[in-house]
Design a protein around this motif. Structure first.
Motif, short mmCIF file in Angstrom:
data_model
loop_
_atom_site.label_atom_id
_atom_site.label_comp_id
_atom_site.label_asym_id
_atom_site.label_seq_id
_atom_site.Cartn_x
_atom_site.Cartn_y
_atom_site.Cartn_z
N ARG A 1 84.39 79.60 17.09
CA ARG A 1 84.84 78.33 17.65
C ARG A 1 85.20 77.36 16.54
N PRO A 2 86.14 76.46 16.78
CA PRO A 2 86.38 75.40 15.82
C PRO A 2 85.18 74.45 15.79
N ALA A 3 85.11 73.61 14.76
CA ALA A 3 84.03 72.63 14.68
C ALA A 3 84.13 71.66 15.84
N LEU A 7 87.80 65.16 18.16
CA LEU A 7 88.64 64.11 17.60
C LEU A 7 90.12 64.43 17.78
N LEU A 8 90.51 65.66 17.46
CA LEU A 8 91.92 66.03 17.57
C LEU A 8 92.40 65.98 19.01
N LEU A 9 91.59 66.50 19.93
CA LEU A 9 91.99 66.48 21.34
C LEU A 9 92.05 65.05 21.87
N LEU A 10 91.12 64.22 21.47
CA LEU A 10 91.13 62.83 21.91
C LEU A 10 92.38 62.12 21.42
N LEU A 11 92.73 62.30 20.15
CA LEU A 11 93.94 61.68 19.61
C LEU A 11 95.19 62.20 20.30
N TRP A 12 95.22 63.50 20.59
CA TRP A 12 96.38 64.08 21.26
C TRP A 12 96.51 63.55 22.68
N PHE A 13 95.40 63.43 23.39
CA PHE A 13 95.44 62.90 24.75
C PHE A 13 95.89 61.44 24.76
N LEU A 14 95.42 60.65 23.79
CA LEU A 14 95.84 59.26 23.71
C LEU A 14 97.34 59.15 23.42
N LEU A 15 97.83 59.99 22.51
CA LEU A 15 99.26 60.00 22.22
C LEU A 15 100.07 60.41 23.43
N PHE A 16 99.59 61.44 24.13
CA PHE A 16 100.28 61.89 25.33
C PHE A 16 100.32 60.80 26.39
N VAL A 42 89.15 69.83 35.08
CA VAL A 42 89.87 70.19 33.86
C VAL A 42 88.96 70.05 32.64
N ALA A 43 88.27 68.91 32.54
CA ALA A 43 87.35 68.69 31.42
C ALA A 43 86.21 69.71 31.43
N GLY A 44 85.69 69.99 32.62
CA GLY A 44 84.60 70.95 32.73
C GLY A 44 85.00 72.35 32.29
N GLY A 54 86.26 83.41 22.47
CA GLY A 54 87.36 84.33 22.23
C GLY A 54 88.66 83.91 22.89
N VAL A 55 88.58 83.15 23.97
CA VAL A 55 89.81 82.73 24.67
C VAL A 55 90.05 81.23 24.51
N TYR A 56 89.13 80.53 23.85
CA TYR A 56 89.26 79.07 23.78
C TYR A 56 90.52 78.64 23.05
N ARG A 57 90.80 79.23 21.91
CA ARG A 57 91.95 78.78 21.12
C ARG A 57 93.25 78.95 21.90
N GLN A 58 93.41 80.09 22.59
CA GLN A 58 94.61 80.29 23.38
C GLN A 58 94.69 79.28 24.52
N ALA A 59 93.56 79.02 25.18
CA ALA A 59 93.54 78.04 26.27
C ALA A 59 93.88 76.65 25.77
N ARG A 60 93.32 76.28 24.62
CA ARG A 60 93.59 74.96 24.05
C ARG A 60 95.03 74.83 23.60
N ARG A 61 95.55 75.88 22.98
CA ARG A 61 96.95 75.84 22.56
C ARG A 61 97.89 75.74 23.75
N THR A 62 97.53 76.42 24.83
CA THR A 62 98.34 76.33 26.05
C THR A 62 98.33 74.92 26.61
N MET A 63 97.16 74.29 26.60
CA MET A 63 97.05 72.90 27.08
C MET A 63 97.92 71.96 26.25
#
Length: 249
Positions: free
Chosen positions: A7-9, A15-24, A85-87, A98-107
């Motif tokens: 898993r990523p840290a 932080l990265l997801l929060l910034l991306w959601f705010l930008l979106f 979605v958050a859950g 194992g599937v988190y990165r693909q799911a996150r990249r898809t999001m």
């Protein structure tokens, strides 16, 4: 901070997801404001649906509006779907690295790809564009978010309510299909329920839902290509390092 178990840290991801959601959110709020274009596009979409006999929005909306007992649950589903979605995002991160990165990249790909569509094709929702349509969410809104009910944001195509519910189903299916295939298939009931909800509440058209399916499919492909490229780049940077240390290839 490095991640554990593939898993990523956690703090970096958060932080990265929060910034991306705010930008979106900021970019999303800046598009879909052309009333004339949104109305014209809505009428054109309705003409297309009528020609292929799938213009069911008004009839479905009328049936729900005439049943107050069902209206409240429909509004709860429409307003609180983001909790699911958050859950799902947290569950996949914690339990299925194992599937988190693909799911996150898809999001992330979904958010990046939908904004140009919103900019190029503003779309007035049925509750504003169709005569006689009832704004069920405005009538039964338990959150009393009046600003959400005003015709100032025309981004009906594609439906991200359906899009995010499709993403949830995809993430759960990806995580469980190897170990619990039947349970994995049940996850796809969520977007089906959401599709019925957005139609009945007067927020989206049938073709908006088709657009959501297309968005997910393209985003999955984009995320896969992104992942393959990242893997190749990682291999290229680690192999020379290993050789310089005298490690056998």
């Amino acid at each position: 901070m490095r991640g554990v178990g593939g898993r990523p840290a956690v703090l970096v991801e958060l932080l990265l997801l929060l910034l991306w959601f705010l930008l979106f959110a900021r970019l999303d709020a800046a598009v879909g404001k052309d009333f004339a274009a949104a109305t014209a596009n809505a009428l054109a979409l309705q003409s297309t649906e009528h020609a292929i006999h799938i213009d069911i929005e008004r009839s479905v909306n009328g049936r729900l509006a005439g049943n107050p007992v069902l209206c409240q649950p429909a509004v709860y589903l429409y307003r609180l779907y983001y909790v699911v979605v958050a859950g799902v995002l947290v569950w996949v991160f914690v339990r299925h690295a194992g599937v988190y990165r693909q799911a996150r990249r898809t999001m992330v790909a979904m958010m990046a790809l939908v904004l140009p569509v919103y900019w190029a094709v503003p779309m007035s929702p049925p509750r504003f564009a169709l005569p006689g349509a009832v704004d069920v969410v405005a009538r039964y809104d338990f959150l009393h978010l009046e600003s959400w009910t005003r015709p100032t944001h025309y981004t009906a195509m594609p439906s991200m309510h359906v899009g995010w519910s499709l993403w949830c189903a995809y993430a759960v299916w990806s995580a469980l299909r190897g170990t619990h295939p039947r349970l994995a298939l049940l996850a796809w009931l969520f977007p089906l329920l959401m599709a019925a909800d957005v139609l009945a509440t007067g927020n989206h058209y049938v073709l908006d839902i088709a657009g959501s399916v297309t968005l997910l499919a393209v985003s999955v492909v984009a995320a896969s290509l992104w992942g393959h490229r990242h893997s190749r780049d990682t291999c290229r940077t680690t192999t020379p390092t290993s050789l310089s240390r005298g490690t056998n290839p």
